[in-house]
Motif scaffolding. Structure first.
Motif, PDB file in Angstrom:
ATOM      1  N   UNK A  25     -29.225  14.845  35.566  1.00  0.00           N
ATOM      2  CA  UNK A  25     -29.836  14.892  34.232  1.00  0.00           C
ATOM      3  C   UNK A  25     -29.527  16.203  33.520  1.00  0.00           C
ATOM      4  N   UNK A  26     -29.454  17.273  34.281  1.00  0.00           N
ATOM      5  CA  UNK A  26     -29.094  18.561  33.685  1.00  0.00           C
ATOM      6  C   UNK A  26     -27.663  18.511  33.148  1.00  0.00           C
ATOM      7  N   UNK A  27     -26.752  17.923  33.937  1.00  0.00           N
ATOM      8  CA  UNK A  27     -25.365  17.773  33.476  1.00  0.00           C
ATOM      9  C   UNK A  27     -25.294  16.850  32.267  1.00  0.00           C
ATOM     10  N   UNK A  28     -26.118  15.813  32.263  1.00  0.00           N
ATOM     11  CA  UNK A  28     -26.187  14.906  31.117  1.00  0.00           C
ATOM     12  C   UNK A  28     -26.564  15.684  29.852  1.00  0.00           C
ATOM     13  N   UNK A  29     -27.554  16.555  29.970  1.00  0.00           N
ATOM     14  CA  UNK A  29     -27.976  17.368  28.822  1.00  0.00           C
ATOM     15  C   UNK A  29     -26.862  18.313  28.357  1.00  0.00           C
ATOM     16  N   UNK A  30     -26.105  18.846  29.309  1.00  0.00           N
ATOM     17  CA  UNK A  30     -25.040  19.792  28.971  1.00  0.00           C
ATOM     18  C   UNK A  30     -23.944  19.127  28.133  1.00  0.00           C
ATOM     19  N   UNK A  31     -23.582  17.888  28.467  1.00  0.00           N
ATOM     20  CA  UNK A  31     -22.425  17.250  27.834  1.00  0.00           C
ATOM     21  C   UNK A  31     -22.769  16.296  26.691  1.00  0.00           C
ATOM     22  N   UNK A  32     -23.977  15.779  26.666  1.00  0.00           N
ATOM     23  CA  UNK A  32     -24.331  14.712  25.721  1.00  0.00           C
ATOM     24  C   UNK A  32     -24.266  15.199  24.265  1.00  0.00           C
ATOM     25  N   UNK A  33     -23.569  14.453  23.421  1.00  0.00           N
ATOM     26  CA  UNK A  33     -23.617  14.701  21.977  1.00  0.00           C
ATOM     27  C   UNK A  33     -23.284  13.424  21.206  1.00  0.00           C
ATOM     28  N   UNK A  34     -23.065  13.537  19.911  1.00  0.00           N
ATOM     29  CA  UNK A  34     -22.943  12.343  19.075  1.00  0.00           C
ATOM     30  C   UNK A  34     -21.686  11.524  19.358  1.00  0.00           C
ATOM     31  N   UNK A  35     -20.661  12.117  19.946  1.00  0.00           N
ATOM     32  CA  UNK A  35     -19.443  11.359  20.263  1.00  0.00           C
ATOM     33  C   UNK A  35     -19.182  11.246  21.756  1.00  0.00           C
ATOM     34  N   UNK A  36     -19.956  11.949  22.569  1.00  0.00           N
ATOM     35  CA  UNK A  36     -19.741  11.961  24.014  1.00  0.00           C
ATOM     36  C   UNK A  36     -21.051  11.544  24.686  1.00  0.00           C
ATOM     37  N   UNK A  37     -21.175  10.250  24.947  1.00  0.00           N
ATOM     38  CA  UNK A  37     -22.403   9.691  25.518  1.00  0.00           C
ATOM     39  C   UNK A  37     -22.325   9.744  27.044  1.00  0.00           C
ATOM     40  N   UNK A  38     -23.420  10.146  27.677  1.00  0.00           N
ATOM     41  CA  UNK A  38     -23.417  10.374  29.124  1.00  0.00           C
ATOM     42  C   UNK A  38     -24.585   9.631  29.778  1.00  0.00           C
ATOM     43  N   UNK A  39     -24.271   8.807  30.783  1.00  0.00           N
ATOM     44  CA  UNK A  39     -25.286   8.149  31.596  1.00  0.00           C
ATOM     45  C   UNK A  39     -25.411   8.878  32.936  1.00  0.00           C
ATOM     46  N   UNK A  92     -10.529  14.898  22.621  1.00  0.00           N
ATOM     47  CA  UNK A  92     -10.180  16.060  21.795  1.00  0.00           C
ATOM     48  C   UNK A  92     -10.197  15.736  20.299  1.00  0.00           C
ATOM     49  N   UNK A  93     -10.089  14.444  19.959  1.00  0.00           N
ATOM     50  CA  UNK A  93     -10.190  14.007  18.567  1.00  0.00           C
ATOM     51  C   UNK A  93     -11.620  13.610  18.205  1.00  0.00           C
ATOM     52  N   UNK A  94     -12.525  13.817  19.183  1.00  0.00           N
ATOM     53  CA  UNK A  94     -13.956  13.498  19.010  1.00  0.00           C
ATOM     54  C   UNK A  94     -14.175  12.017  18.733  1.00  0.00           C
ATOM     55  N   UNK A  95     -13.361  11.172  19.352  1.00  0.00           N
ATOM     56  CA  UNK A  95     -13.564   9.732  19.271  1.00  0.00           C
ATOM     57  C   UNK A  95     -14.697   9.339  20.217  1.00  0.00           C
ATOM     58  N   UNK A  96     -15.471   8.298  19.903  1.00  0.00           N
ATOM     59  CA  UNK A  96     -16.585   7.895  20.758  1.00  0.00           C
ATOM     60  C   UNK A  96     -16.138   7.638  22.203  1.00  0.00           C
ATOM     61  N   UNK A  97     -16.812   8.288  23.128  1.00  0.00           N
ATOM     62  CA  UNK A  97     -16.479   8.210  24.551  1.00  0.00           C
ATOM     63  C   UNK A  97     -17.778   8.141  25.344  1.00  0.00           C
ATOM     64  N   UNK A  98     -17.785   7.322  26.399  1.00  0.00           N
ATOM     65  CA  UNK A  98     -18.977   7.179  27.234  1.00  0.00           C
ATOM     66  C   UNK A  98     -18.598   7.345  28.694  1.00  0.00           C
ATOM     67  N   UNK A  99     -19.299   8.228  29.389  1.00  0.00           N
ATOM     68  CA  UNK A  99     -19.019   8.525  30.794  1.00  0.00           C
ATOM     69  C   UNK A  99     -20.324   8.512  31.587  1.00  0.00           C
ATOM     70  N   UNK A 100     -20.217   8.807  32.877  1.00  0.00           N
ATOM     71  CA  UNK A 100     -21.394   8.921  33.736  1.00  0.00           C
ATOM     72  C   UNK A 100     -21.307  10.214  34.535  1.00  0.00           C
ATOM     73  N   UNK A 101     -22.476  10.769  34.860  1.00  0.00           N
ATOM     74  CA  UNK A 101     -22.554  11.905  35.779  1.00  0.00           C
ATOM     75  C   UNK A 101     -23.381  11.472  36.979  1.00  0.00           C
ATOM     76  N   UNK A 102     -22.903  11.801  38.171  1.00  0.00           N
ATOM     77  CA  UNK A 102     -23.575  11.352  39.395  1.00  0.00           C
ATOM     78  C   UNK A 102     -23.811  12.517  40.332  1.00  0.00           C
ATOM     79  N   UNK A 103     -24.932  12.449  41.027  1.00  0.00           N
ATOM     80  CA  UNK A 103     -25.263  13.476  42.006  1.00  0.00           C
ATOM     81  C   UNK A 103     -26.284  12.910  42.982  1.00  0.00           C
ATOM     82  N   UNK A 104     -26.309  13.467  44.181  1.00  0.00           N
ATOM     83  CA  UNK A 104     -27.371  13.120  45.129  1.00  0.00           C
ATOM     84  C   UNK A 104     -28.712  13.642  44.637  1.00  0.00           C
ATOM     85  N   UNK A 105     -28.671  14.622  43.740  1.00  0.00           N
ATOM     86  CA  UNK A 105     -29.852  15.214  43.125  1.00  0.00           C
ATOM     87  C   UNK A 105     -29.942  14.705  41.688  1.00  0.00           C
TER      88      UNK A 105
END
Length: 348
Positions: free
Chosen positions: A163-177, A145-158
């Motif tokens: 990758x679609x979820x990665x595109x939805x959440x990815x930004x300059x402070x919220x990195x998504x694998x 909520x303070x926009x501090x650098x954060x890195x997470x993962x999204x997983x699916x059988x598909x």
């Protein structure tokens, strides 16, 4: 501007709504409490869960599931694990079009011991879900909520859905694998809360860094053993949703599981601890589920068993620690399950 329905207006649901709003989505943030929904919409705050944080104008609070789901391109579920099935039943009765389901719930359903993706698949017909994705990793809502650098993962059988979820959440402070091991990601996210309770207990008892480092390390071994037995990819547990999430949850005062364990270590009983927290402590019910699963799958999980005994059988925290320290001598690597070692060897 596409709309995303976020179901669950706790700290994590609200923080993820902020990420989505920053990414130019309109967010319909659903709460079952009308007064909370109105506070979000009219005052642009969620004072109980993220005090002092001003919410983007693109986040609209609502207590109507119909309003939240109308025209939504995706549904993000961030409700307590015990409430997931009931919420999904209501969603199924309202939803008129297929959407991408994403969940950020780090828990196991009480009673059935099912992962959240399994619950979603059981309750939402195929014609209403494009795919199911889980979002997990080392991520305190307060810091997001303070926009501090954060890195997470999204997983699916598909993988395309991930990758679609990665595109939805990815930004300059919220990195998504992305990750294809949905079992490992969900098990790691859920079971780390048990070890975090133990880390809090250790700190509450006044033990130092040596004890906590050992607890985290051997806790990861337990999580890996059970996860692998359930079909997870072993190396997932040394990634963001395993080791990463375990470290942040066991070492931070932001962690409600650590705080609950800390109070237990200082002598408070479970009912008083939960009343004081005022928020869901997923590790408590997850400990019950993991204890039962370990017995069912014949997986050795001594730390989880000790936490279970403290929570539900009245064992004193210090007694539980003494028993763990007094267990039979073992070889560190041999303590891993054969199936885990075999799977890792094959992949390497």
């Amino acid at each position: 501007m596409k709309k995303i329905a976020v179901l669950g207006a706790g700290s994590w649901g609200t923080a993820l709504s902020m990420v989505l709003a920053d990414n130019q989505y309109t967010v319909s943030l659903w709460s079952h409490r009308k007064e909370q929904a109105e506070e979000i919409s009219k005052k642009h705050i969620n004072n109980k869960y993220l005090p002092g944080v001003v919410l983007p104008l693109a986040i609209h609070g609502t207590s109507s599931l119909e309003e939240a789901l109308e025209d939504a391109a995706a549904v993000l579920l961030v409700v307590p694990a015990k409430a997931m099935r009931d919420v999904l039943k209501k969603v199924r009765s309202i939803l008129k079009h297929p959407v991408l389901f994403i969940h950020g719930v780090k828990g196991i359903e009480p009673g059935t011991f099912k992962r959240m993706s399994e619950v979603i698949e059981e309750e939402i017909p195929e014609q209403l879900r494009q795919a199911v994705v889980v979002l997990s990793g080392p991520s305190h809502a307060e810091e997001v909520s303070q926009r501090h650098p954060t890195t997470v993962a999204v997983a699916s059988k598909d993988l395309e859905a991930a990758r679609k979820a990665q595109d939805i959440f990815f930004n300059h402070y919220f990195r998504v694998y992305t990750n294809e091991d949905i079992i490992g990601v969900e098990i790691g996210g859920a079971l780390k809360n048990i070890i975090a309770l133990g880390a809090g207990v250790s700190d509450g008892l006044g033990y130092g860094d040596n004890a906590k480092a050992a607890l985290i390390t051997r806790g990861l071994s337990e999580i890996s053993r059970l996860g692998t037995k359930l079909g997870a990819f072993p190396l997932t547990f040394i990634g963001l949703t395993g080791m990463g999430d375990l470290i942040v949850t066991c070492t931070s005062v932001h962690s409600r599981n650590w705080r609950a364990g800390n109070m237990l270590g200082k002598g408070k009983n479970l009912d008083d601890v939960l009343a004081h927290m005022g928020m869901v402590v997923e590790g408590v019910r997850t400990a019950e589920a993991a204890y039962a699963l370990a017995k069912k799958e014949d997986v050795d999980m001594p730390i989880t068993s000790a936490i279970y005994q403290v929570l539900f059988e009245g064992k004193q925290p210090k007694e539980a620690v003494d028993e763990l320290m007094g267990r039979d001598k073992k070889d560190e690597i041999a303590a891993f399950s054969e199936s885990l070692v075999e799977k890792i060897s094959k992949e390497l």
